[in-house]
Each structure stands twice: as structure tokens, then as C-alpha cells.
Design a protein around this motif. Structure first.
Motif, mmCIF file in Angstrom:
data_model
loop_
_atom_site.group_PDB
_atom_site.id
_atom_site.type_symbol
_atom_site.label_atom_id
_atom_site.label_comp_id
_atom_site.label_asym_id
_atom_site.label_seq_id
_atom_site.Cartn_x
_atom_site.Cartn_y
_atom_site.Cartn_z
ATOM 1 N N ASP A 91 102.115 -30.647 47.315
ATOM 2 C CA ASP A 91 100.910 -31.449 47.539
ATOM 3 C C ASP A 91 99.700 -30.927 46.781
ATOM 4 N N MET A 92 99.641 -29.597 46.598
ATOM 5 C CA MET A 92 98.449 -29.002 45.994
ATOM 6 C C MET A 92 98.247 -29.449 44.545
ATOM 7 N N LEU A 93 99.335 -29.863 43.900
ATOM 8 C CA LEU A 93 99.230 -30.212 42.485
ATOM 9 C C LEU A 93 98.338 -31.420 42.237
ATOM 10 N N ARG A 94 98.272 -32.309 43.208
ATOM 11 C CA ARG A 94 97.574 -33.570 42.972
ATOM 12 C C ARG A 94 96.180 -33.616 43.580
ATOM 13 N N VAL A 95 95.787 -32.539 44.276
ATOM 14 C CA VAL A 95 94.469 -32.580 44.917
ATOM 15 C C VAL A 95 93.382 -32.402 43.865
ATOM 16 N N PRO A 96 92.428 -33.335 43.823
ATOM 17 C CA PRO A 96 91.386 -33.219 42.805
ATOM 18 C C PRO A 96 90.409 -32.078 43.097
ATOM 19 N N GLY A 97 90.166 -31.237 42.103
ATOM 20 C CA GLY A 97 89.080 -30.265 42.165
ATOM 21 C C GLY A 97 87.826 -30.948 41.618
ATOM 22 N N SER A 98 86.834 -30.139 41.184
ATOM 23 C CA SER A 98 85.614 -30.761 40.654
ATOM 24 C C SER A 98 85.919 -31.513 39.370
ATOM 25 N N ASP A 99 86.859 -30.951 38.608
ATOM 26 C CA ASP A 99 87.141 -31.563 37.319
ATOM 27 C C ASP A 99 88.642 -31.420 37.036
ATOM 28 N N GLY A 100 89.423 -32.317 37.570
ATOM 29 C CA GLY A 100 90.856 -32.298 37.295
ATOM 30 C C GLY A 100 91.684 -31.721 38.430
ATOM 31 N N THR A 101 92.997 -31.705 38.200
ATOM 32 C CA THR A 101 93.949 -31.246 39.211
ATOM 33 C C THR A 101 94.863 -30.198 38.582
ATOM 34 N N LEU A 102 95.619 -29.506 39.425
ATOM 35 C CA LEU A 102 96.611 -28.554 38.906
ATOM 36 C C LEU A 102 97.660 -29.281 38.074
ATOM 37 N N GLN A 103 97.962 -30.519 38.479
ATOM 38 C CA GLN A 103 98.939 -31.313 37.737
ATOM 39 C C GLN A 103 98.473 -31.546 36.298
ATOM 40 N N GLU A 104 97.164 -31.802 36.159
ATOM 41 C CA GLU A 104 96.629 -32.008 34.810
ATOM 42 C C GLU A 104 96.661 -30.705 34.009
ATOM 43 N N ALA A 105 96.329 -29.600 34.706
ATOM 44 C CA ALA A 105 96.384 -28.297 34.026
ATOM 45 C C ALA A 105 97.816 -28.028 33.552
ATOM 46 N N LYS A 106 98.793 -28.406 34.378
ATOM 47 C CA LYS A 106 100.212 -28.222 34.026
ATOM 48 C C LYS A 106 100.557 -29.042 32.795
ATOM 49 N N ALA A 107 100.091 -30.289 32.787
ATOM 50 C CA ALA A 107 100.387 -31.158 31.640
ATOM 51 C C ALA A 107 99.766 -30.605 30.362
ATOM 52 N N GLU A 108 98.640 -29.868 30.533
ATOM 53 C CA GLU A 108 97.981 -29.291 29.352
ATOM 54 C C GLU A 108 98.591 -27.949 28.962
ATOM 55 N N GLY A 109 99.615 -27.502 29.679
ATOM 56 C CA GLY A 109 100.319 -26.294 29.252
ATOM 57 C C GLY A 109 100.303 -25.143 30.238
ATOM 58 N N ALA A 110 99.534 -25.255 31.338
ATOM 59 C CA ALA A 110 99.546 -24.175 32.335
ATOM 60 C C ALA A 110 100.918 -24.142 32.994
ATOM 61 N N ASP A 111 101.363 -22.923 33.348
ATOM 62 C CA ASP A 111 102.670 -22.785 33.986
ATOM 63 C C ASP A 111 102.474 -22.876 35.500
ATOM 64 N N VAL A 112 102.571 -24.087 36.020
ATOM 65 C CA VAL A 112 102.390 -24.320 37.457
ATOM 66 C C VAL A 112 103.737 -24.757 38.012
ATOM 67 N N ARG A 113 104.187 -24.078 39.055
ATOM 68 C CA ARG A 113 105.507 -24.419 39.601
ATOM 69 C C ARG A 113 105.424 -24.752 41.086
ATOM 70 N N ILE A 114 106.250 -25.725 41.467
ATOM 71 C CA ILE A 114 106.306 -26.113 42.874
ATOM 72 C C ILE A 114 107.349 -25.251 43.573
#
Lengths: 361, 339
Positions: A91-114
Motif C-alpha cells: 500500500d505504501m507505494l501508492r500513497v502520495p507524498g508532497s511530490d510523487g509516490t514511491l511507485q513513481e520513484a521506482k519507475a524512475e529507477g529507485a530500488d523499491v520492493r514490496i
């Protein structure tokens, strides 16, 4: 299915509803603290079945929802650090922060794993010695013991590439904050069943003692919830506020002492920021100095500006019980599970998601 | 069974590609059309002038590629056959394109292709054309399969998700949720196992039995990704009807219920690969239901609800306790890569 079917039997539901209907005279407003309760209430259509005198209101008991935008921004910034693998619940991947989500960071290359549990994150750390694995820990008293156990395990194994960003929160201080704010008039509280399994029913005594409000600790099946509602209606009619354990098969007065001792060994308690409630004293769990080596905030310091709430989003008000999700101008048209603006629409425990998913016909 | 692994050279189009085609694809899937090895398959339609042809395509990326009750090959054949069957077409031919990861053991490909051949025999379709590509390690996850399928639509058959009428009865062919849970139980990170098989099966035989009754069938769909709830929403939207179903009438096996309880899933949103939901006029309900129950894949067929003129586009479920709530389409991904 044993242990499930008994608690969903239509005849028993009907009997409990009849008892509630017969006893309830005074209109009551009950807050279900826990997001799990909100979802069960909607999934089984309980609001429609209760008499008009009993109204249920969703509370702040969704750990994803109450995570502050600043904390989310910090997690997103950490995920972008080279060499860091950030592990967290889906669930945390899709929660919006001030500017974007973890999901977006992942799509941009961050290594985020569920991951499904903290132990999975430990496994990633063991298998990837060249990565720094940061576990983004969100949750209430229920989740904290397993995180504490994971840290003790990591310490025992001498695992150097594992740390946590602890956003764990305690529920009784949040309940106090809502009642102290005096924005909503509540007649009773449905206590969170899983949290109370850890902290014990006695932890809610202050509600009756300090606020004159009854609390009934409830499980998550329809019968569990109706048993708790019935106990609350009974106490309110008798005008004798007390704490009732309506989830006897899981909850003890003193809770789970072993889990409590794990949490106490690893964490200390201090004020923390809640979305919707602001800073709540003595409501956050932070790593003790002895475990500083596992504290991601010390190992990967990032500079973060104070986070911003999404414009127009009423999640904060929803979490305080001030408004229903359907009162939010963004609800459904602009904010939906596919395009969530606020966290209550994202999380599987969020009140807005429950309204969308199980909307009353 | 070959012991080697897939190399980039297997996709070069040269000698190794030809060996692969001969030793694996033709050995299992061989038929007069495929055996010609021409650039395209050419055949004469079974009747002089069939009125209508159905054409479909699909891709398969399931992970893991072997799961209880099936594998990516069986899934590719059944999925494509079922798409054709859901418009009432008799499947005739499929094509299959394979994208293989360098390093894939040949034995794995062999097993998948053998399984496709077996599923093809059951579904009474032949694979008339194929293609193979090999990509570098990491370019795909072991293997992906893309298919196309053609079928013949018998005269007088007019089945579409847009043809459902208010008053139509919704019949479900059997218990839901098996495929999604069977695949989920094999994924890394989930340490549980259920004695549970995917329901992956070709449904053209079941549909043929239903059509044989000579009674009108308005809508048919197989509730794959997104589960029964999503399929019902698609039909409600396409036909501009409301749909009302009763929770206690939807069959769910004990194993699926238990797994869903543990994982926090709703069986109505979990994928199926061998089930269909049919919408038929109320007067033909009994005849269609009886025909379905005679077939091995429709033994547990049951009426779960009906279409209505109220609330067009929305699906409403009556809970076991008599409350009504909206049953919405699946949002986001409930399970990753299940087909």
C-alpha cells in the motif's frame, strides 16, 4: 470454515441485531477506531442493518493513512539514494507524498520492493550484501513487535546492511488526541482487536475513567462487531461507561507481555506527526540508542522540507471523524482508487477506499 | 528430453533455430499446416462459406511458469480457446509466438510445448503457425508466449457482452478463485501451501453443449484477471444493464476461502482460467443449466443472480445478511502476473 463461519452465521447476526434494536433508545455515535473494522462494516453491509439510533463513524486506525507527508517524502528521498533498496508493504507505494509516490520513484529507477513482512526485508538484506536495505516500517502496536524481533535478529546475525525507518505509532494517544480536540461527539469506541491483542484491554481503561466513554474491543467478523456494538449500546443505556472485551478469543486484559517486552527493548516512545492529527505526544516508536546502527534516519540523513497535504483533500478530517469520505469534494470524481489523491483512498484499510469499494447500493 | 539450454543462437534464424523448431515445436505441435513451415498457414474453411470468423490475440507472462494444475503453455492454449468460445465460436487454429530468455533449459521449453500440445488436443485446435525469438538474459522472465486464435461462429449465434437484457439470468459454471490462488501460492515470499489446483481448462466443449440446446445465449464471458466482479462490471457497462447477484449463491471452495481470508483477498476478484458466466433469458435457464451440468467443466454450474433495468452499469451484491452493496470493478493489481 471453522473459526470463520461461526462468526458469520446469518441467524446469529439477526439475533444480535434484534437485541440491539430492542435495547437501543438513545441515539449513539460510535467510532470504529480501526480501518479493518471500517472495511468489515462496509463489506458485510452492517451500517444498513443497524437501527437508525446507532451510527458508526470511521476513525484514524489506518497506519498508511496517518503517515505524514513529511515522513513519506523522507522515505521517497531515501529510496533515491544510490545503493539503497527500500522495502515496504504494498500500500505504501501508492500513497502520495508532497511530490510523487514511491511507485513513481521506482519507475524512475529507485530500488523499491514490496514485502509481506519485515522478515522478507531481512532476507533481502542477507541475500544482497552489496545493497543497503532500508525497511520502511509503518504500523501500530500490532506490527511493531515483529519489527523489533527483526532488529534483534539482525543484531544477533551481525547484519550490517539492514536498517529501518520507523514510522510506527501508538493508538491510545491518538484516541486521546481526537477526544481532546472535541470536534466530534462520540458515545462509544469500538476498540481495535489486533492492537489490543498486543497492548491488552486494560490499556483502554482511560476512556471510561477520563472521558466517561465506553469502549468495546472488537474482532473483525460480523458477529464480533455486533457483539461489541451491543455491549456499547447496553453500557450507554445503563449510563455506566466501562471497557468491555468483546474479542475474548484473542484479547487478554494485559495483552501479550512477550510482544510488549520486544517493543520495549528496541523502541522508545516520543511525540510524532500524524496526518490529520498533527504532532501527538508520546505516540511514536523510535529506535533506542543501543540500536542506532539500525536507524535509517541516522545512516541515511536526508534534508526534507515540511510536507504538504494534497490541495482540497479532506483525509485529515476523515481521519478525525469530522467528515464522511463522501463529504469530500474530491471523492469519487477526482480521487478514486485508480487515481488516489489522499492516502485514505489508497490503503486497503482507508475509509475512502472502503466507501468506494463497498459503497452502499 | 533435451538437456541443453536456450542460447541466443537459437533465435538467430539459422541452423539452431531450425533444430529447435524440428526437435521441440514440430515434434509436439506438428500438423499438416505447421509441417509445411511456410511463412503463413493456408487452409480451406471447413464449410463452403461460413458467415462469420472470430479472431483474438493474447499474451502470457505468468510467473512462475509452472503452477499447480497448469503451466504457461496450457494457459496460452486454454486462454485463447476460451476467448473464442466466449463469442460462441468453434476454435479452429491458433498461432504461438515464443519469446525465450537466454539460458532457459531446453527441458523447460520441451515440457511447456508438450503441455500446449496436450491442451490443444483437448480443445480440438491445432497450432497452425509459430515464431521463436531469444533475448538476452534478463530481457524476459524465462518465457513469454503470444497467441492468436481463429474460430468459426455458427449461424444464428449472437453472443456479446453488449447483448445482455434486463431479466436475463446469470449462470456461473463453477467455484471461483482457484487459478489466482494456485499461482499466488507458488510465489516467492509466501510461505504457505494449499492443496489447490488452477482451474485452467478449455471451455469450447462446455459452450458447444450450451449451444446445442438451441436456446438463445445473450452473453458469455470467462472471469479471468479481475475475477467475477470485474467481468460482471464489464457486462453491466457494455449492455447498459444493472446486475444483481447474491453472495451466498456464488460458489467458493473451502481452500480458496481459507487462502483469501489469510491473504486479505476477496474471491470475487481472484482470477479464473476455466470458468464462465452466462447470461440467458429466464425461460431457457433450466435447459442451459442442465446442459452445463452434463459437461465436466460445468458440473457445479449455478444461478448467481440476474440482470435488471435498475441501476444500469452497476453491479450490486446482496450480502449473506440481506444488506446490499455495490460490487465494483477491481482497482489496481490484486495479484501480479497471474496469466
Amino acid at each position: 470454515m471453522r473459526y470463520i463461519d461461526e462468526f458469520r452465521r446469518p441467524e446469529s447476526v439477526e439475533r444480535l441485531l434484534a437485541l440491539i434494536r430492542n435495547r437501543s433508545r438513545t441515539p449513539v455515535r460510535l467510532m470504529e477506531f480501526c480501518g479493518g473494522h471500517t472495511h468489515a462494516v462496509f463489506r458485510f453491509g452492517l451500517r444498513q442493518l443497524l437501527p437508525e439510533t446507532v451510527s458508526l463513524l470511521a476513525g484514524p486506525g489506518c497506519p498508511v493513512c496517518v503517515t505524514s507527508p513529511t515522513d513519506l517524502d523522507r522515505a521517497i528521498a531515501m529510496s533515491r539514494i544510490k545503493g539503497v533498496t527500500l522495502a515496504t508493504f504494498g500500500d505504501m507505494l501508492r500513497v502520495p507524498g508532497s511530490d510523487g509516490t514511491l511507485q513513481e520513484a521506482k519507475a524512475e529507477g529507485a530500488d523499491v520492493r514490496i514485502v509481506y513482512s519485515t522478515l522478507d526485508a531481512l532476507g533481502i538484506a542477507r541475500a544482497n550484501a552489496d545493497r543497503e536495505v532500508v525497511f520502511l516500517g509503518v504500523g501500530f502496536e500490532t506490527t511493531a513487535p515483529s519489527v523489533a524481533a527483526a532488529i534483534l535478529t539482525a543484531q544477533q546475525e551481525g547484519l550490517k546492511n539492514f536498517s529501518i525507518l520507523s514510522l510506527h505509532k501508538l493508538t491510545p494517544p491518538a484516541m486521546r488526541a481526537i477526544l481532546d480536540a472535541g470536534e466530534v461527539r462520540l458515545s462509544g469506541i469500538l476498540g481495535p482487536g489486533h492492537v489490543t491483542t498486543i497492548i491488552g484491554a486494560d490499556a483502554w481503561r482511560f476512556l471510561a475513567r477520563d472521558y466517561g466513554i465506553s469502549c468495546a474491543v472488537a474482532g473483525f467478523e460480523p458477529i464480533d462487531i455486533l457483539l461489541a456494538v451491543r455491549a456499547l449500546v447496553e453500557n450507554i443505556e445503563k449510563q455506566s461507561p466501562e471497557v468491555v472485551n468483546a474479542y475474548m478469543r484473542s484479547v487478554r486484559p494485559g495483552g501479550n507481555p512477550q510482544a510488549q517486552s520486544y517493543v520495549d527493548r528496541v523502541f522508545h516512545v516520543a511525540a510524532t506527526e500524524w496526518r490529520g492529527l498533527g504532532s501527538v505526544p508520546m505516540s511514536g516508536l523510535f529506535l533506542r540508542d543501543a540500536f542506532a546502527g539500525f536507524d535509517a534516519t541516522l545512516r541515511f540523513p536526508v534534508h526534507i522540507e515540511p510536507g504538504k497535504e494534497p490541495p482540497g483533500c479532506l483525509c485529515g478530517e476523515v481521519l478525525r471523524g469530522r467528515v464522511e469520505p463522501t463529504d469530500c469534494p474530491l471523492f469519487c470524481d477526482l480521487c478514486s482508487p485508480e487515481h488516489p489523491i489522499g492516502p485514505c483512498m489508497v490503503s486497503s484499510e482507508g475509509a475512502c477506499a472502503a466507501h468506494m469499494l463497498y459503497g452502499e447500493a | 528430453m533435451p538437456k541443453d539450454t536456450i542460447l541466443l543462437a537459437h533465435g538467430s534464424g539459422g541452423r539452431m533455430t531450425h533444430e529447435l523448431v524440428r526437435d521441440i515445436f514440430l515434434q509436439h505441435l506438428g500438423n499438416p499446416l505447421l509441417d509445411t513451415q511456410d511463412d503463413a498457414a493456408v487452409w480451406t474453411l471447413p464449410r463452403a462459406c461460413p458467415e462469420r470468423i472470430a479472431l483474438t490475440t493474447d499474451s502470457y507472462v505468468v510467473s512462475p511458469i509452472f503452477f499447480p494444475g497448469g503451466d504457461i503453455g496450457k494457459l496460452a492454449v486454454c486462454g485463447t480457446v476460451n476467448d473464442l468460445a466466449m463469442v460462441g465460436a468453434t476454435p479452429l487454429y491458433l498461432t504461438a509466438g515464443f519469446i525465450l530468455e537466454e539460458g532457459l533449459p531446453l527441458e523447460v521449453l520441451y515440457r511447456v510445448v508438450a503441455s500446449m500440445a496436450e491442451a490443444g488436443r483437448e480443445a480440438e485446435v491445432e497450432i497452425a503457425a509459430g515464431d521463436t525469438k531469444v533475448v538476452e538474459r534478463g530481457g524476459v522472465d524465462r518465457m513469454f508466449i503470444t497467441t492468436a486464435g481463429v474460430g468459426e461462429v455458427p449461424e444464428g449465434v449472437c453472443i456479446s457482452g453488449a447483448n445482455v437484457k434486463p431479466g436475463d439470468v446469470a449462470i456461473l459454471s463453477g467455484p471461483v478463485g482457484q487459478h489466482g490462488i494456485a499461482v499466488m501460492s507458488q510465489r516467492d515470499g509466501l510461505q504457505f501451501s494449499f492443496p489447490l489446483q488452477s482451474d485452467c481448462a478449455p471451455l469450447q466443449g462446455l459452450v458447444a453443449e450450451m449451444l446445442k440446446t438451441g436456446r438463445p445465449i445473450h452473453g458469455l464471458r470467462d472471469p479471468t484477471r479481475g475475477g467475477l466482479a470485474t467481468t460482471l462490471n464489464e457486462i453491466a457497462g457494455q449492455s447498459r444493464v444493472g446486475i444483481e447477484i447474491e453472495e451466498e449463491r456464488v460458489p467458493v471452495s473451502e481452500e480458496v476461502r481459507a487462502a483469501c481470508e489469510l491473504l486479505g483477498l476477496d474471491p470475487l476478484y481472484v482470477a479464473n482460467e476455466g470458468k464462465l458466466v452466462a447470461f440467458v433469458p429466464p425461460e431457457v435457464e433450466v435447459a442451459v443449466l442442465e446442459a452445463m451440468r452434463r459437461h465436466r467443466y460445468g458440473k457445479e454450474a449455478t444461478v448467481i443472480g440476474r440482470a435488471t433495468s435498475a441501476h444500469p452499469g452497476r453491479v450490486v451484491i446482496k450480502t449473506t445478511f440481506g444488506a446490499h452493496r455495490v460490487l465494483d470493478m477491481l482497482s489496481g493489481a490484486q495479484l501480479p502476473r497471474i496469466c
